[in-house]
Motif scaffolding. Structure first.
Motif, mmCIF file in Angstrom:
data_model
loop_
_atom_site.group_PDB
_atom_site.id
_atom_site.type_symbol
_atom_site.label_atom_id
_atom_site.label_comp_id
_atom_site.label_asym_id
_atom_site.label_seq_id
_atom_site.Cartn_x
_atom_site.Cartn_y
_atom_site.Cartn_z
ATOM 1 N N SER A 559 0.797 -1.224 0.000
ATOM 2 C CA SER A 559 0.000 0.000 0.000
ATOM 3 C C SER A 559 0.831 1.277 0.000
ATOM 4 C CB SER A 559 -0.960 0.003 1.196
ATOM 5 O OG SER A 559 -0.242 -0.058 2.409
ATOM 6 N N GLU A 583 -6.834 4.244 2.668
ATOM 7 C CA GLU A 583 -5.575 3.724 3.209
ATOM 8 C C GLU A 583 -4.869 2.772 2.253
ATOM 9 O OE1 GLU A 583 -8.502 0.636 3.494
ATOM 10 O OE2 GLU A 583 -8.628 2.761 4.077
ATOM 11 N N LYS A 640 -11.066 12.221 7.063
ATOM 12 C CA LYS A 640 -10.273 10.987 7.090
ATOM 13 C C LYS A 640 -8.911 11.274 6.471
ATOM 14 C CE LYS A 640 -13.272 8.507 4.979
ATOM 15 N NZ LYS A 640 -14.006 7.409 4.319
ATOM 16 N N ASN A 641 -8.029 10.316 6.572
ATOM 17 C CA ASN A 641 -6.681 10.465 6.031
ATOM 18 C C ASN A 641 -6.663 10.066 4.557
ATOM 19 O OD1 ASN A 641 -5.370 11.263 8.504
ATOM 20 N ND2 ASN A 641 -5.563 9.145 9.192
ATOM 21 N N PRO A 643 -5.025 9.869 0.757
ATOM 22 C CA PRO A 643 -3.667 9.741 0.222
ATOM 23 C C PRO A 643 -3.297 10.956 -0.628
ATOM 24 C CG PRO A 643 -5.173 8.471 -1.112
ATOM 25 C CD PRO A 643 -5.980 9.019 0.049
ATOM 26 N N SER A 674 -4.877 14.058 6.753
ATOM 27 C CA SER A 674 -3.470 13.719 6.572
ATOM 28 C C SER A 674 -2.692 14.932 6.081
ATOM 29 C CB SER A 674 -3.326 12.582 5.551
ATOM 30 O OG SER A 674 -3.500 13.072 4.233
#
Length: 716
Positions: A559, A583, A640-641, A643, A674
């Motif tokens: 990942s 994630e 949320k985190n 990418p 993030s």
């Protein structure tokens, strides 16, 4: 939000990253620090439907003429330039690599039709093709019909939609777009004198122009300048005022798209009304009687599709899903077009999808799809024997090329794989002999250095999903490879494995390139599509996620090195998987993404909305509304985190309006927990397909690849 599949033409020197200094590899790219992201003003706008209230704080970004909107888009572009400044040399290197693979002075394989060989060619350093022909023999003098390079002078964008030649070979009807809004101007050129006639018809469908048999009458489709839907068919007579053109047909149901065709026999002009993968209706007019009335071939009804052609043998051939989800081929006699007169010629099969057919004097040729591969089946009409054209590779794509003449036993086909450049082959349907007419020259490319494979991922509901891979020979399944996974998965459009020379720049730098053939296309037959749209659309997203997890599980990557890419409806896929499994990815690239599903599908004035109801749903239906809302990327952004993300769009995009990704990026930045980078690039001069020149579009690819390589610490 439109069926948009990009075509890869010429491409290819491998000034590869494999010679880079190892000490500079895999070092994290140093993003410029203390750089503020562009700010976006909030203006709450409420939407209420089915008792459900939605609040859109960035809706005002759809004000195309508002200077604040343009300033915001420019600020985002400046932010991209700043954040990617450390990759400037890499972007130029990538651009030169990709450009260097292209044989700049090149020529297509000539196609004979109606006494002329037609072809196009590229000159050294030129962006656009030159359209040419030769009479009767390839040794005849060359006639240049159109030099798009000269025509494009003074334009930042220039596209020729179609060139249609009259039956007497003297006149060319052609369409051009100078904005990338896909609203074309129709003009006529005398190929004998070189004169372009003064009559110009604006706002036509770029690919829908047909000559009648009298060499002076044309039929064309007029578009609504707001919705961009083609809705009226007009008849134009050469030399007359277009304002006096005659309306021949108007499509009253705005869920249908229109097209105009000329049958293979040249006897009929047809008007086609088509609701995506749901309903079809043809109308016929004798091409020798252009002032006559079009007559319905077989009336439309829901969940009934048919596609017709009239062959030189005087019969109609019909490809239909009538009691045949994967389609079958039927025939009917001239003058007896009603369904009650159709006779089955080629029955349907559960495991094979018939995608297309072509008729020849002695043969019927089918394009069939099985196990995410496109194959060609040739049937001798006399002996009734049939065969599939055989090729050596395990995973490939074969299809019919341009075959305008039916009085021949030579079938022109195109063949490609992930490692084999596009190859034009003449196949003798009697002797089975293959003659390679041309293989696209990819400068510096060595096929033996690469491998392709097909693996099958298991989706969460147990369905096997095919994935096609391309990688450098010697790749180790140690979980450390960077891997770019792409997909589309909408409209029944299938992504078949084919050669793409631009991606070699990633593969040479250690990337695995993978295509997930997810549900929503038709790679595995009609049910593959049925289980990937409307109220089963989420299968597309789950398939993609499950393919990503499978690639990690099987040690192709992990990942921290897994990336995703999709454009248009594939951009919706990117938005959905970002919300569902943020994630799983180190980075995601969403090109011209359709991400604001509910708002767009609720506004019938937005281009192409109504024609998409059978794909996504009609928000007026409460069940379809709430299902769309449950996955719409814009509506499901939450804290949320996320990418690293790169989003691209075009200011003049007519398929996915620029403001959808603009709003989405603003909301993603607002909720992202993030510290990952979110970049947004707008091409201020182009639309859905990006830059029009064959080289300029490579700069867009270079930016995307540099973004991915920067995330891999390979930006030097």
């Amino acid at each position: 939000m439109i069926k948009n599949l990009h075509k890869f033409l010429l491409i290819a020197p491998l000034i590869a990253g494999c010679n880079q200094n190892p000490s500079k590899m895999n070092q994290p790219y140093q993003w410029p620090e203390n750089i503020s992201t562009p700010t976006v003003e909030k203006k709450a706008k409420e939407f209420l439907m089915h008792g459900d209230k939605r609040v859109d704080e960035y809706y005002w970004l759809n004000e195309r003429e508002n200077p604040k909107v343009i300033d915001y888009l420019k600020a985002e572009n400046a932010y991209v330039d700043t954040m990617m400044s450390g990759t400037k040399e890499l972007q130029e290197k990538l651009f030169q690599e990709m450009k260097g693979r292209i044989k700049e002075k090149d020529e297509s394989v000539p196609v004979m039709t109606n006494g002329y060989f037609y072809y196009n060619k590229y000159d050294e350093g030129k962006q656009y093709p030159i359209f040419c022909r030769k009479k009767e023999s390839l040794d005849a003098p060359e006639e240049i019909m159109f030099d798009q390079n000269k025509m494009a002078e003074g334009h930042k964008y220039y596209s020729i939609g179609i060139i249609r030649i009259s039956d007497n070979n003297e006149l060319a009807a052609f369409t051009t777009d100078h904005v990338s809004r896909r609203l074309y101007n129709l003009q006529i050129k005398n190929l004998t004198t070189g004169e372009v006639y003064p009559e110009t018809i604006p706002n036509v469908e770029g690919g829908s122009v047909v000559w009648a048999a009298d060499n002076k009458t044309m039929f064309y489709i007029l578009q609504d300048t707001t919705t961009l839907l083609g809705y009226q068919v007009y008849r134009h007579t050469l030399g007359t005022d277009p304002g006096n053109d005659v309306l021949m047909y108007e499509e009253k149901d705005d869920r249908y798209y229109l097209d105009i065709e000329r049958t293979r026999s040249r006897k009929y002009v047809t008007i086609v009304s088509n609701m995506n993968e749901a309903s079809t209706e043809y109308r016929l007019l004798d091409a020798s009687n252009p002032t006559g009335a079009f007559k319905v071939f077989e009336p439309r009804k829901m969940d009934f599709q048919y596609h017709i052609d009239h062959a030189a043998d005087g019969k109609f051939y019909i490809l239909t899903d009538w009691d045949a989800p994967n389609f079958r081929v039927m025939t009917s006699e001239d003058g007896k077009t009603g369904k009650e007169n159709w006779k089955e010629l080629i029955p349907a099969r559960k495991d094979v999808y018939i995608a297309d057919f072509n008729t020849f004097k002695n043969h019927l040729v089918l394009t069939e799809v099985k196990d995410a591969m496109r194959q060609i089946r040739v049937i001798n009409q006399t002996s009734k024997k049939d065969e599939y054209i055989a090729f050596d590779e395990k995973v490939y794509t074969a299809g019919q090329s341009s075959n305008p003449e039916s009085n021949t036993d030579i079938l022109r086909i195109v063949y490609t794989s992930m490692t084999t450049p596009y190859t034009v082959i003449d196949y003798n349907m009697d002797t089975k002999e293959k003659t390679v007419k041309k293989q696209t020259e990819v400068i510096g490319y060595k096929k033996e250095e690469y491998e392709t494979d097909r693996i099958w991922a298991t989706a969460r509901d147990g369905v096997k999903v095919p994935v096609t891979l391309l990688y450098k020979k010697g790749m180790k399944k140690d979980g450390a490879n960077p891997l770019l996974l792409m997909a589309y998965g909408s409209y029944g459009n299938s992504i078949f494995p084919g050669f793409n020379s631009t991606v070699i720049s990633l593969v040479d730098r250690g990337f695995i390139y993978a295509i997930a053939h997810v549900r929503g296309g038709q790679e595995m037959g009609r049910t593959w599509y049925d289980n990937g749209h409307l109220l089963k659309k989420k299968n597309t997203f789950y398939d993609f996620i499950d393919c990503g997890e499978f690639l990690v599980k099987e040690n192709y990557t992990n990942s921290k090195h897994l990336y995703a890419n999709g454009g248009s409806a594939g951009g919706l896929l990117m938005g959905a998987v970002l919300n569902l499994a943020p994630e799983l990815w180190n980075g995601v690239v969403a090109e011209v993404p359709f991400v604001d599903v509910i708002t767009t599908m609720s506004d019938a004035s937005i281009p192409l909305t109504t024609g998409e109801y059978k794909e996504w749903g009609n928000p007026a239906d409460s069940s379809e509304y709430f299902y769309m809302k449950s996955y719409s990327p814009y509506d499901n952004v939450e804290a949320k985190n996320y990418p690293n993300i790169l989003v691209t769009t075009g200011l003049h995009d007519s398929q996915v309006q620029y403001f959808e990704p603009a709003k989405w990026v603003a909301k993603l930045r607002e909720f992202n927990k993030s510290k990952n980078i979110i970049l947004f690039k707008t091409n201020m001069d182009a639309g859905h397909g990006g830059a029009s020149g064959r080289f300029e579009s490579l700069r867009e690819d270079a930016l995307i690849y540099a973004f991915l390589l920067a995330l891999e610490g390979r930006a030097n």
